[in-house]
Each structure stands twice: as C-alpha cells, then as structure tokens.
Scaffold this active site. Sequence first.
Site, short mmCIF file in Angstrom:
data_model
loop_
_atom_site.label_atom_id
_atom_site.label_comp_id
_atom_site.label_asym_id
_atom_site.label_seq_id
_atom_site.Cartn_x
_atom_site.Cartn_y
_atom_site.Cartn_z
N LYS A 1 -24.26 18.99 0.93
CA LYS A 1 -23.53 17.81 0.42
C LYS A 1 -23.52 17.81 -1.11
CE LYS A 1 -22.45 15.45 4.10
NZ LYS A 1 -21.25 15.10 4.65
N LYS B 1 -18.16 24.99 11.21
CA LYS B 1 -18.12 24.08 12.37
C LYS B 1 -16.98 23.08 12.24
CE LYS B 1 -20.98 20.42 10.57
NZ LYS B 1 -21.60 19.17 10.89
N LYS C 1 -15.45 16.23 10.55
CA LYS C 1 -14.49 15.16 10.28
C LYS C 1 -13.77 15.36 8.95
CE LYS C 1 -17.12 11.76 12.81
NZ LYS C 1 -18.50 11.34 12.67
P1 TYM Z 1 -22.16 13.01 12.87
O1 TYM Z 1 -21.28 11.83 12.98
O2 TYM Z 1 -21.93 13.97 11.78
O3 TYM Z 1 -22.15 13.83 14.21
C1 TYM Z 1 -22.38 13.17 15.44
C2 TYM Z 1 -22.90 14.15 16.47
O4 TYM Z 1 -21.93 15.16 16.70
C3 TYM Z 1 -22.52 16.44 16.51
N1 TYM Z 1 -21.53 17.35 15.94
C4 TYM Z 1 -21.34 18.59 16.38
N2 TYM Z 1 -21.93 19.29 17.35
C5 TYM Z 1 -21.49 20.55 17.56
N3 TYM Z 1 -20.48 21.13 16.87
C6 TYM Z 1 -19.86 20.45 15.88
N4 TYM Z 1 -18.86 21.01 15.21
C7 TYM Z 1 -20.29 19.13 15.58
N5 TYM Z 1 -19.90 18.20 14.69
C8 TYM Z 1 -20.69 17.11 14.91
C9 TYM Z 1 -23.69 16.21 15.56
O5 TYM Z 1 -24.65 17.22 15.72
C10 TYM Z 1 -24.18 14.88 16.01
O6 TYM Z 1 -25.03 15.01 17.13
N6 TYM Z 1 -26.80 12.44 11.35
C11 TYM Z 1 -26.02 12.24 12.57
C12 TYM Z 1 -25.86 10.77 12.90
C13 TYM Z 1 -27.17 10.12 13.15
C14 TYM Z 1 -28.07 10.38 14.23
C15 TYM Z 1 -29.19 9.52 14.02
C16 TYM Z 1 -28.03 11.24 15.31
C17 TYM Z 1 -27.74 9.17 12.36
N7 TYM Z 1 -28.96 8.80 12.89
C18 TYM Z 1 -30.26 9.52 14.90
C19 TYM Z 1 -29.12 11.24 16.18
C20 TYM Z 1 -30.22 10.39 15.97
C21 TYM Z 1 -24.69 12.95 12.36
O7 TYM Z 1 -24.65 13.97 11.79
O8 TYM Z 1 -23.60 12.39 12.84
#
Ligand code: TYM
Length: 329
Positions: free
Chosen positions: A111, A194, A197
């Site tokens: 980031k 990967k 968004k």
């Molecule tokens: P976020 O919104 O970036 O992603 C949400 C979930 O989707 C998974 N993900 C993916 N998995 C596989 N391939 C991809 N291309 C891909 N893109 C996204 C992420 O691994 C995630 O599981 N930090 C977290 C949000 C969060 C969270 C937590 C998760 C905040 N607190 C506590 C679990 C427990 C996140 O990156 O969200």
Amino acid sequence: MEIVLSGIRSTGNLHLGNYFGAMKNFVRMQEESNCFFFIADYHSLTTHPTPENLFDTTKQVLVEYLACGIDPEKCTLYRQSDIPEIPELYLLLNMNAYMGELERCTTFKDKARKQPNNVNSGLLTYPVLMAADILIHRALKVPVGKDQEQHLEMTRNFAARFNRMYNVDYFPEPTAYNFGQELVKIPGLDGSGKMGKSEGNAVNLADEPEVIRKKVMRAVTDAGPTVPNQEMVESIKNLFTLLKVVSTSETVTFFTEKYNDCSIRYGDLKKQLAEDIINFTTPIRERIIELKSDNDYLRKVINQGAEKSRVSATKTINEVREIIGFRKF
Ligand code: TYM
C-alpha cells in the site's frame, strides 16, 4: 460451537475473488458454526472515501452478503462501525503492536508503494484493527483468501503476546481457513496478480452479462502454444484458474487438452468462461437487484446484527478490561 468470523472491506462491489477466496462456504458454515460475518467499514477509511461513497459501498456489501445466501437468522451479520468495543480493543492491542512488525507487513509495504501520498497510520495498524475484529469474538477460524494469511499470523502473535503479558489463557489463536483446503488466490483478467477491487481486473458479482462478456473477451492472453504440452504463461494459467472455479470439470479437461495439442482458440475459451461466469452470477445479481431497494429489511438486518454482535463483544471487552486492570472501584 466453533466460532467462525470473516470480514469484507466496504470499498466497492464484491468480485469473484472475494466470493471464491472467502465467501464460498459461508452458507454452509452458518449451518454448522457460530458465524460472525461483517462489513469492515473502518478499514475502508484508509483510502479516504467520501461520506456518500462510504455509505453506498457499505450498503452494497450488505446487500451482496445477503444475495450470496447469508441468512441473518442463522449467523451474526453486522457492520464494524456499529460495535464500539472493536475500536476499544484496537486501542488496547495497539499498545503491544510494535512498529517493526507493522512496517514489515507485506500489505503495508504494498500500500505504501501504491499510495505514497497517503501512508497514514491506519494503514500501518490495519492488522491490529483486523486482530481486534477477530479477537473481540474470540474466533478460531477465519475464512479468507491467501492474501490475508500474514494478517492472521499477526493476529496470533498479538493474541499470544496478550496472554503472556497478563499470564492468562484468554485469547485463542485463530487460523486462516478454507474448509480443509489450501487458501486460494483468484487471479485478475489482466494477466498478473490477484483480482482486486482497485486493480481494474475484476469481474463483479453484480456485473451485467454484457459487461462480463466484454471484460472476459478483453482478458490478456499470449500468441498460443506452439509445441505440445507447452508450459502456460501466467495470463493463460489465470484463465484456467478462473475456468476451474466456475466451469465443469469436463469443460476444464476439454480446453486443457486443446491447449496441450496446440489446437486451442482462446476466443472459444473466453466465450465459454464468460457464459459460465454469467451462469454463476445471474441468480446472485437478481437477488442483489431485489434486495437493494428493500430498505426496511436492510435496516432490520443491520440493527439486529449490531445488537447480536454487541452481546459477545461487550462480554470480551469487559473481561479484557478486568484482565488489564481497569477494575471497578
Ligand atoms: P477485502 O475486502 O480486501 O477482501 C475480502 C475477502 O476476500 C478475499 N479476497 C480474495 N481471495 C482470493 N483471491 C482474490 N483475488 C481475493 N481478493 C479478495 C480476501 O482474502 C478476504 O478474505 N482485511 C480484510 C477484511 C477484514 C477481515 C477482518 C477479514 C477486516 N477485518 C477480520 C477477516 C477477519 C480484507 O482484505 O478484505
């Protein structure tokens, strides 16, 4: 009952990576475990959304969770910012989170590279807030994609450190989880990295069929194999990875054989991939459209989720305060 917890940031529409990385088994899990699913809206502040944008994306994630089959009667579905005990635990955990380990975190370094003009301390302490999300419900299993593995390792460190510091066996050490299988990374359509968004390489669950067709047809490929069983380049491997998650095994075998004997036409592969994605997303998209306008229902769900989540969060924060020494006079 085992406690399962997972979260998704409210930074935009959910995509296939979110679904196949984390959400695929939510519907099954809510039958078998005590599940907490939430919208990580505090986390999304690291990129400074406008108030309208924050609200719209939060609502969209709520709608999309529901459209994917999450039943608020069977689990606890809530918004992070409705639970004041989370930022309180975040503050407490921050006292034992060290600059060195936070700076070494891969997602922070990424980031910081991508947004050099906005390296805020929320980005640095992102894993601490995530640990607070998980530990506030003392969850054991955290269904996430591969990109979150390091955050889970940090959560375990923070939990173990707290236990050691106060000589208690209070916080369990949670693990990243994918139903007994390897954690997955769903690739994007741009031939590298990967699906994400903000990468412009995603197929969203809410995308219209025409949009999906266009995005898939534009996916990066190479000039095609010239010798039998040629090793695939990254962009082609990625298309096959996507095919494996949405298509039948017969389809995957068909195109693999075509690749291996050099008769593959990527146009055909993409057409099939697009139609299989559309088949998969259509029922979800239809439910998204229905739910989006049902504000009364959404209000009920979010209020009920906050109430349910706070029961467990309050219990934890009271016990943590007692352990730390914030005692009643
Ligand atoms: P976020 O919104 O970036 O992603 C949400 C979930 O989707 C998974 N993900 C993916 N998995 C596989 N391939 C991809 N291309 C891909 N893109 C996204 C992420 O691994 C995630 O599981 N930090 C977290 C949000 C969060 C969270 C937590 C998760 C905040 N607190 C506590 C679990 C427990 C996140 O990156 O969200």
